[in-house]
Design an enzyme around this catalytic site. Structure first.
Site, PDB file in Angstrom:
ATOM      1  N   GLY A   1      -0.979  -7.732   2.215  1.00 43.66           N
ATOM      2  CA  GLY A   1      -2.352  -7.582   2.686  1.00 43.66           C
ATOM      3  C   GLY A   1      -2.445  -6.260   3.419  1.00 43.66           C
ATOM      4  CG  HIS A   2      -2.917  -1.751   3.532  1.00 40.86           C
ATOM      5  ND1 HIS A   2      -2.248  -1.367   4.669  1.00 40.86           N
ATOM      6  CD2 HIS A   2      -3.654  -0.681   3.152  1.00 40.86           C
ATOM      7  CE1 HIS A   2      -2.552  -0.099   4.953  1.00 40.86           C
ATOM      8  NE2 HIS A   2      -3.410   0.332   4.047  1.00 40.86           N
TER       9      HIS A   2
ATOM     10  CB  THR B   1      -2.358 -11.414  -1.119  1.00 41.94           C
ATOM     11  OG1 THR B   1      -1.680 -10.787  -0.024  1.00 41.94           O
ATOM     12  CG2 THR B   1      -1.325 -11.945  -2.097  1.00 41.94           C
ATOM     13  CD  GLU B   2      -5.673 -11.253   3.615  1.00 46.18           C
ATOM     14  OE1 GLU B   2      -6.487 -12.080   4.013  1.00 46.18           O
ATOM     15  OE2 GLU B   2      -4.858 -10.718   4.385  1.00 46.18           O
ATOM     16  CG  ASN B   3      -7.409  -3.064  -0.257  1.00 45.24           C
ATOM     17  OD1 ASN B   3      -8.046  -2.463  -1.122  1.00 45.24           O
ATOM     18  ND2 ASN B   3      -7.122  -2.507   0.891  1.00 45.24           N
TER      19      ASN B   3
END
Ligand SMILES: *[C@@H]1O[C@H](CO)[C@@H](O)[C@H](O)[C@H]1NC(C)=O
Ligand SMILES: *[C@@H]1O[C@H](CO)[C@@H](O)[C@H](O)[C@H]1NC(C)=O
EC number: 3.2.1.21
Length: 569
Positions: free
Chosen positions: A344-345, A412-414
């Site tokens: 995730g970033h 998974t997260e951006n």
């Protein structure tokens, strides 16, 4: 934020705020290398994400138990505007609708999390399993598969059953390892014939630090300098235990993969010629992503965490380090327990060395001996922490590659939130953010980083933890004031769709038209709203049309612009 019956004068004020904020954006600045035209490897997976507490609502329906987030958000003063996730997007009742949005985007995967207390109300499997909860996820998984969308399922996205917190102290207690393992085992048993990608924890850093150091998140504890380390220690052990359970009991039948999802900002040295800054920047990343990834890939905490926390603990006269230790046996049990790494970033910080004397007390933050800075030129759409710094993404991904032996990665997260007070479907900044971050991801793949998929965060606007509903991360706008929680596509939906169908950015000629095309449709829908007489919407406004407030905003913006133009002439 906007409740019913806000006086008209307020709208003008908000509008001025919106306009002046828009003027500060400098999205075109790109001093870190040109845009890279090219496509992703064949089979690259494109998705969007959500989490249970943020989207499901139905907090007390069909036998669900309470989670620590139900408890936390019901306490006054913890969440902006005292908002809760009680109903949120009503995702629990809108599985079909939301899957049709995913189909429209042509997503190949969807990341969601399972609410532990929806399946096991007290958190303890031997107490009771809630079949209604099982049914809900069964149905979600089946409908995704029918639509050829691969589910990527997270077991823990921060919603611990409240009983485990109240009775046993939650993640501070090592006994969570076996309760979590029982829950995971139940999920493998019931869903594992269809789910092939499992994630144990999403961003455990947040549970450790925001849940147990700052107290901004549930369970809202402030056990500075000790709580977060103990909690993280137990979460790492729980992750390893669940991986071994899957590996020994389920993998041969189900043939899936199990990993963990870690979130981290990139840390760039303020002065790249100063060794102290370079070391401080590395420490910043080691104290966040490295805290969890190093044990899981190499068997123990990063040396720099052991050194810094150990030294400070000794200076404070403590008999042992505030950072717990793994036994030799535990190290070998934990090492190598991730089949892939979820990343995730969101953003980047500049880092400089800064000493904090040990006498100033315990704290995760002062243990690191560094200060975080931001460049005032970085675009910031309104969220106080999320600056758009695309090049940091490529650096973080390369860091993961070199530090952890080039693992298989799923992003998974951006994504990016906005904090505008107006309803905003023309989300230029989100288009720009995804375009630039996905382009840096493409460069990272060309660098040799082994990334298999990208997940835009998030599919819908949703409950944003302590920020309530004031920050919107969605590709789709959700009207939370309407009981039906209708969804409306933002312009970024059109743009992301084009990236997905082209599998990247094939050529300059093609890509250059995308933004115009994406925003064309959104401006038409806005124009429709603006030109239709307001009264004709009155009946539908709660059902179908974007809120009245938006319409007012747009009308007023037209007036305001005319006023401005006239003054200029
Ligand atoms: C939230 O609740 C607290 C305590 O009841 C109250 O003082 C505060 O005004 C509330 N905030 C809002 C925005 O309603
Ligand atoms: C930890 O959990 C166990 C139950 O599994 C309980 O018996 C024990 O009292 C808990 N410890 C603390 C300190 O709460």
């Amino acid at each position: 934020m906007l409740r019913h019956g806000v006086p008209g004068r307020c709208h003008v004020l908000m509008l001025v705020l919106c306009l002046s904020a828009a003027e500060d954006f400098q999205w075109t600045k790109n001093e870190w290398g040109a845009f890279y035209y090219g496509t992703f490897p064949t089979g690259f997976s494109w998705g969007a994400g959500s989490s249970a507490y943020q989207t499901e609502g139905a907090w007390d329906k069909d036998g669900k138990g309470m989670s620590i987030w139900d408890v936390f958000s019901h306490k006054k003063g913890k969440i902006l505007m005292n908002d809760t996730g009680d109903s949120s997007c009503e995702g629990y009742y809108k599985v079909k609708d939301d899957i049709s949005l995913m189909k429209d985007l042509k997503l190949t995967h969807y990341c969601f999390s399972i609410s532990w207390p929806r399946l096991i109300p007290t958190g303890i499997k031997s107490d009771h399993v809630n079949e209604k909860g099982i049914e809900y996820y069964d149905n979600l998984i089946n409908l995704l598969l029918e639509s050829k969308i691969t589910p990527i399922v997270t077991l823990y996205h921060w919603d611990l059953p409240r009983v485990l917190q109240d009775k046993y102290g939650g993640w501070q207690n090592i006994s969570m390892v076996s309760y979590f393992n029982d829950f995971a085992n139940l999920c493998f048993e019931r869903f594992g014939n269809r789910v092939k990608y499992w994630i144990t924890f999403n961003n455990p850093w947040s549970t450790a630090v925001e849940g147990h150091e700052t107290g901004e998140h549930a369970p809202g504890l402030q056990l500075r300098g000790t709580g977060p380390y103990r909690v993280a220690h137990h979460m790492i052990k729980a992750h390893a235990k669940v991986w071994h359970t899957y590996d020994t009991q389920w993998r041969h039948k189900q043939k899936g993969l199990l990993g963990i999802s870690l979130s981290g900002d990139w840390g760039e040295p303020v002065d790249i010629t100063n060794l102290k800054d370079i070391e401080a920047a590395e420490r910043y990343v080691q104290f966040s992503m490295g805290w969890f990834a190093t044990p899981i890939f190499h068997g123990d905490y990063p040396q720099v965490m052991k050194d810094y926390i150990g030294r400070k603990s000794a200076e404070q006269g403590l008999g042992s380090s505030r950072l717990p230790t793994f036994s030799a046996q535990e190290k070998s049990y934990i090492k190598g327990t991730s089949d892939f790494l979820g990343v995730g970033h969101f953003t980047t910080r500049y880092i400089t060395q800064k000493n904090f004397p040990s006498s100033r007390g315990n704290s995760y933050f002062t243990d690191r001996d560094l200060a975080e800075l931001v460049d005032p030129h970085w675009p910031d759409p309104g969220s106080e922490w999320l600056y758009s710094v695309p090049w940091g993404f490529r650096r973080l991904l390369n860091f993961v590659k070199t530090q952890y032996g080039n693992p298989m990665i799923y992003v998974t997260e951006n994504g990016v939130s906005e904090k505008t007070l107006c309803t905003e479907l023309c989300d230029d900044w989100r288009i720009q953010y995804h375009r630039d971050y996905i382009n840096e991801l493409l460069k990272a793949i060309k660098d040799g980083v082994n990334v298999k998929g990208y997940t835009a965060w998030s599919l819908l606007d949703k409950f944003e933890w302590d920020e309530g509903y004031s920050e919107r991360f969605g590709l789709y706008y959700v009207d939370f004031r309407n009981k039906n929680k209708p969804r409306y596509p933002k312009a970024s939906v059109q743009y992301y769709k084009r990236i997905i169908s082209a599998n990247g950015f094939p050529s300059q000629r093609e890509v250059e038209s995308w933004k115009r095309k994406a925003t064309e449709t959104c401006s038409t829908s806005n124009q429709l709203l603006a030109t239709d007489p307001l009264t004709s919407h009155m009946e539908m406004v709660t059902e179908i049309v974007v809120p009245t407030v938006c319409t007012l905003c747009i009308l007023l913006s037209a007036v305001f612009l005319m006023f401005l133009l006239r003054r200029r002439n």
